[in-house]
Design a protein around this motif. Sequence first.
Motif, short mmCIF file in Angstrom:
data_model
loop_
_atom_site.label_atom_id
_atom_site.label_comp_id
_atom_site.label_asym_id
_atom_site.label_seq_id
_atom_site.Cartn_x
_atom_site.Cartn_y
_atom_site.Cartn_z
N LYS A 70 -96.58 -74.68 -3.32
CA LYS A 70 -96.71 -75.57 -4.47
C LYS A 70 -95.59 -76.61 -4.50
O LYS A 70 -95.75 -77.71 -5.03
CB LYS A 70 -96.78 -74.79 -5.78
CG LYS A 70 -95.46 -74.28 -6.28
CD LYS A 70 -95.56 -73.90 -7.75
CE LYS A 70 -94.17 -73.45 -8.21
NZ LYS A 70 -94.20 -72.62 -9.38
N MET A 115 -100.21 -74.41 -9.31
CA MET A 115 -100.69 -73.31 -8.47
C MET A 115 -102.17 -73.03 -8.73
O MET A 115 -102.94 -72.86 -7.81
CB MET A 115 -99.91 -72.03 -8.77
CG MET A 115 -98.63 -71.91 -7.98
SD MET A 115 -97.68 -70.47 -8.47
CE MET A 115 -98.71 -69.12 -7.86
N TYR A 116 -102.52 -72.97 -10.00
CA TYR A 116 -103.84 -72.44 -10.34
C TYR A 116 -104.82 -73.47 -10.87
O TYR A 116 -105.93 -73.14 -11.25
CB TYR A 116 -103.70 -71.34 -11.40
CG TYR A 116 -102.80 -70.20 -10.96
CD1 TYR A 116 -101.71 -69.83 -11.75
CD2 TYR A 116 -103.04 -69.50 -9.79
CE1 TYR A 116 -100.89 -68.79 -11.36
CE2 TYR A 116 -102.23 -68.46 -9.39
CZ TYR A 116 -101.15 -68.10 -10.18
OH TYR A 116 -100.34 -67.06 -9.80
N GLN A 176 -96.60 -75.52 -16.91
CA GLN A 176 -96.80 -74.09 -16.63
C GLN A 176 -97.06 -73.86 -15.13
O GLN A 176 -96.30 -74.30 -14.28
CB GLN A 176 -97.97 -73.57 -17.47
CG GLN A 176 -97.70 -73.75 -18.97
CD GLN A 176 -98.83 -73.20 -19.81
OE1 GLN A 176 -99.22 -72.05 -19.64
NE2 GLN A 176 -99.34 -74.00 -20.72
N ASN A 177 -98.16 -73.22 -14.81
CA ASN A 177 -98.46 -72.98 -13.39
C ASN A 177 -99.68 -73.76 -12.93
O ASN A 177 -100.39 -73.35 -12.01
CB ASN A 177 -98.70 -71.49 -13.15
CG ASN A 177 -97.41 -70.75 -12.91
OD1 ASN A 177 -96.50 -71.28 -12.28
ND2 ASN A 177 -97.31 -69.55 -13.46
N HIS A 189 -105.11 -73.26 -15.64
CA HIS A 189 -105.18 -72.04 -14.82
C HIS A 189 -106.60 -71.57 -14.55
O HIS A 189 -106.87 -70.38 -14.49
CB HIS A 189 -104.41 -70.89 -15.49
CG HIS A 189 -102.98 -71.21 -15.75
ND1 HIS A 189 -102.25 -70.63 -16.76
CD2 HIS A 189 -102.14 -72.08 -15.15
CE1 HIS A 189 -101.02 -71.12 -16.76
NE2 HIS A 189 -100.93 -72.01 -15.80
N LYS A 217 -97.84 -69.97 -4.25
CA LYS A 217 -96.47 -70.15 -4.73
C LYS A 217 -95.63 -70.84 -3.66
O LYS A 217 -94.85 -71.76 -3.94
CB LYS A 217 -95.87 -68.77 -5.07
CG LYS A 217 -94.58 -68.85 -5.87
CD LYS A 217 -94.14 -67.46 -6.34
CE LYS A 217 -94.68 -67.19 -7.73
NZ LYS A 217 -94.85 -65.77 -8.03
#
Lengths: 296, 631, 305
Positions: free
Chosen positions: A240, A257-258, A253-254, A262, A237
Amino acid sequence: MRVDVYIKDVLARCEALKRAGMWLSEPTIRPRAWIENFDDCDKILAAQLLERFVFYNQKFTDSLLTTSFYSIADGLKKGPSAPAREQLLQALPNSVFTPVSGETPNPTDSGYFLCRRARQVLNVDEEKIKNANDALKAAANGQPVVFVDDFIGSGDQFLSTWKDSRTGESFEKIQSKVGFAAIYVSLVGTEVGIVNIGNHAPSVAVCVTHKIDDRGTLWGLRASNPSLYSQIDVLLKKYKSRLTPHDAYMHQQNYLMYGYKHRGLFFAFEHSVPDATLPIFWCRGTNSWEPLIERT
Amino acid sequence: MSELNHQTLAATLRQLFGDNRAEWPTSNFRDLFVTPTYLTKLEARRPCILVGGRGTGKTTALQSLKFDSCLERLKNSGQSFGDQEYFGFLIRINKNRVRSFHGRDETLDWGKYFSHYFNLLACFELSALASWLQEQSGKVLPIEAIQAVAFDLGIFEFSGTSTPELGIAIKSQISKLQLKVNNPTSSLEVVLSMAESPIRIFVDALEKHGLSDGRTIFCCIDEYENLLDYQQAILNTYIKHASPPLSYKIGVRKNGLRNRQTLDGQDLLRTPDDCYEIEIADEGFEYFAKQVASVRLKAACASGVPVPEKLSEFLQDLSLGEEADLLGANRVARGVLHELEGTGEFEYFQSKPARETYFLKYWQANEGGSLTKLAKDWIANEREWQVRLGNYGYASLFWLSKGNKGARIRKYYCGERTFLAMASGNIRYFLELIDCSVTHELSEAKAFPGTLCLSPKSQTLAAREVGERRLNQLEGLADHGVQLKRLVLAIGKVFFELAREPLGKAPEVTSFVLSGKADEISKISDMLSEGVGHLAFEVEPGTKLTSRAETREDEYRLHRIFSAFFEISHRKKRRMTFDAQDLIAVLGDHPGRAISSMLENKPQVEEEDLPEQLALFSAFYGDAESGARQK
Amino acid sequence: MRMPPEHTLRFDSFGLKDLLVDETVISIETSPEERGRVDAWEELKRAKSEHLILLQDATPDTATILSKYESQTILLTDSERLVSLVKSDNVLIDITALPHHVWAPVFQAYVKAGKQVRVLYVEPDGYKTHPSPASANLFDLSISFGGLSPMPGFAKLAGPADDDPALFVAFLGFEGNRAERIINQLEPQPRVIPVVGAPGFQINYPAITVACNRSFLNEFDCNADIRLAKASCPFEAFDTLASIRRDFPDHYLYIAPVGTRPHALGALRYAIANESHCEILFDHPVRQSNRTNGRGLIHVFSFAS
């Protein structure tokens, strides 16, 4: 282990992999420069990530291709209604090879690259390698088709190839009308993706060398070592905001990060880095951020 | 000086001092060979046992006894075949081969089969010797003599006429023997020769027909430790009964001669009655090592490398006082003066060099009490304190650097004497220390220095590196290498801690004896014994005091090559007692706890403050991490 | 196009229906690990089938055999007797949990007797890590080692002369010091050719192998000579040896099968066929019990002539 010593140890491990010819030398893979991206207090976590990173160079990738291809003969069930071993073996000599492509086919797609490798590594004749159109024609004639790719993530990429009817009938349609042996050779696949393909294209024989379940991902780490995972989560986090990916879709979305969808993967090939692999490894960034390995 | 020149000079030094796994020097450096001081003893007629580990020069020495190598050496000094006093042939015991005769059951009479095998090996070498002797002497070994040997070996269908043909027939017998050993219950019949008989027949024939001309024939057997116990007993018998013209020269690692029995009932192989024992480590190693290094330094000079010719100049040394200065005597002395400010003692100590003043603070840490009182005492008893400084100065150096957080060097290991001590009888270690120091010295320098001398810093870093390398190699050296490494790591850590905490403990504890339950002591002793053979430990055997019931037990220490790695004294001073139970626990899952127990739960240096080379092993020293990864 | 070889079948689970007609199974009586317990063998045992022979290592030279009728002790070098245990022509040897010094001579006996030999191997799901490692050896696989000695039936009494060329082929595993310990027994030390299991059982295993063995690889300066062979394939191991032989035609091969069992199987198969120019060096690990977790894929290798 003490921080400075642990980091040295991880870097020594990377050095060993380089010396053994498994990792490519700097500046293609740059472990030391990458660790320097992080604040001193974060370096130990970065080293934990680095220790889990898996890289497959050209030679290793070739061996994955061979292994996946050879697994056609191993008798394991390749799909809910995929042909049995004997039928697959019978089908092979007559089959054509075609890449699994992205939404807009691009000669630099991994599938194309691996088809070319198949020529070298598996001695596949040039004329057996077809583009999508010709492969469809072959399938319509009842010829077996071997789809080639490097990585099965969600399985969507294959399924879109399978169902693509922009030039006429799709492979899916042809399968239901005429029936042909469909084999999908990929190097690595997630369990989720393989199941997905099994659900929507049950007749396809999916052959991979490594099936990745959760354990090969960040989520496996969450299950086996929750405290380490939460620290890493904080790290992802924190950094990023430094990352600036080429592709706009990575901002959803994320994903930053992932990884794409994801997936939280830890590996890369010499010829391509999956976007499902943690971007902190491959993404470009601000303020002289050095990726561990660049994703072209 | 150009870069290329720098590289060439560095390369020359590497070649001279680097690890040549082939122990013989290359043709360019033939003059590098230094005759070991014990060679004359080894060349004597009587049987000899040469005791030394890897890197002591034992194998080189035995190889130099070989008939062809020996002649070459003689020729180099202007002599000839006529001057050769003995003819040696060499058998190296290959563990995997001799263990084919495992002797664990009664499917075969393993002793007889092994003897037969040994006869074949020896006669094979003898046939090569015989061919050579025929060439050198011009004499011929008659066909009947050759056939007699073959017959005695059980080769009844031998139709050859020459020694090379005998060699071939022997090889074929060995193949047959191999088939039998791989399937003892098969119907294959192998005729077995009698113990030593064919060897004696062969040697007597060489004598009788003038080929050996009164000179002794040495059967040299290297790596005797690889033989199983019963096999040692068999060969011990040959050694015990050796008679001219045959003699035996055995090469063995320390503690490798596990069995002194012979096949004659109670009769043991005795030293010096039956054979002469030469411990390489005790045979003027220092003189030998200095010679070896000096010869190489001279060769370096001759090749244009700017090094001093004297080893003592090449390896820079530090006096106690100089080392104290480097380790921070100034800082401590300033503290002392600060404390003494305003007292009557201040001026006295202000005029003293820091390298003495710091010692006052050390003594306070050692004994307790007020600094001022101690200062007064010093002023009143200067001579006594100088003596004290002499006795405890070295030990105080370990304490002195404690305040230097993050310092790369907390104790120096340098100088000819220290390197010789750390090598502890092993010439390979000695050269390795020098070689590694050269690498460190040159890595710092941008240009090749005018005269290359090895600084205390380079030597210390080298000593640390060599110790670490040897520690890690332990795993790969011995059957119990993994356990030996763990023992060394644990014991080293204990001594490391003791060296740093003078309060309440005797300084310079570097050796130990065992206590506890008999079976536990026995188990650890066995392992330590194996460790001695592989240069992980050194031992001073216990002696029984006849007057009382007390026995002085074997006293062990870590091999001195590890001194710099664990930052402990390389000298032999005091000993402590370890409970065998703790050492056994070190081999288990929680070595950290065992170490605490060995230290009687006194506080240890914080992980953060550990020297880097020890911090590398924190996974071993600490308790199991919660973050231990599953693969 | 290179066709996939047909010598290997894989299974998620192995049942009696997967046995060949009249195939006799040889396996271990009691396995220290979960993966050594194959359900199909339990079935055969319950059925008191004469198609099941269970072995338990007794001494370094003997094993006890439990067959339908009786229990007996057998000398592992007695190939005639070993072969007589099985009436049928087809035999399946489960090497998953049998110690090497037991399955190796059994395998050799049946191969040399011309039987149709299949070998079964169950992959582990993962390996146990050591709670307090003192080295790059992260795994806690062996308690100790018996030391270098020949396996029954594989003794070699003669080798190359000191100045004859030789190679040391080390099949690497996760215990980084085994190859080193073995080569340190050889004098003079030959050039080293390491073999890494790649592709591995899992995606990160080849990297772990290299990391565990890095001091060996550096010490013997053989990084540039690393060969790859699929970790679960004895035939690739065999082919690697054959390939090395072609590249170094006059070199004697010292072979240390200290990596995966399938690799050891391939190495042994090579040694059986090429006795004149090679020899197996083995250190007889005393295994930790429960050093592996779980049960993975099941492989069946066919060595039928």
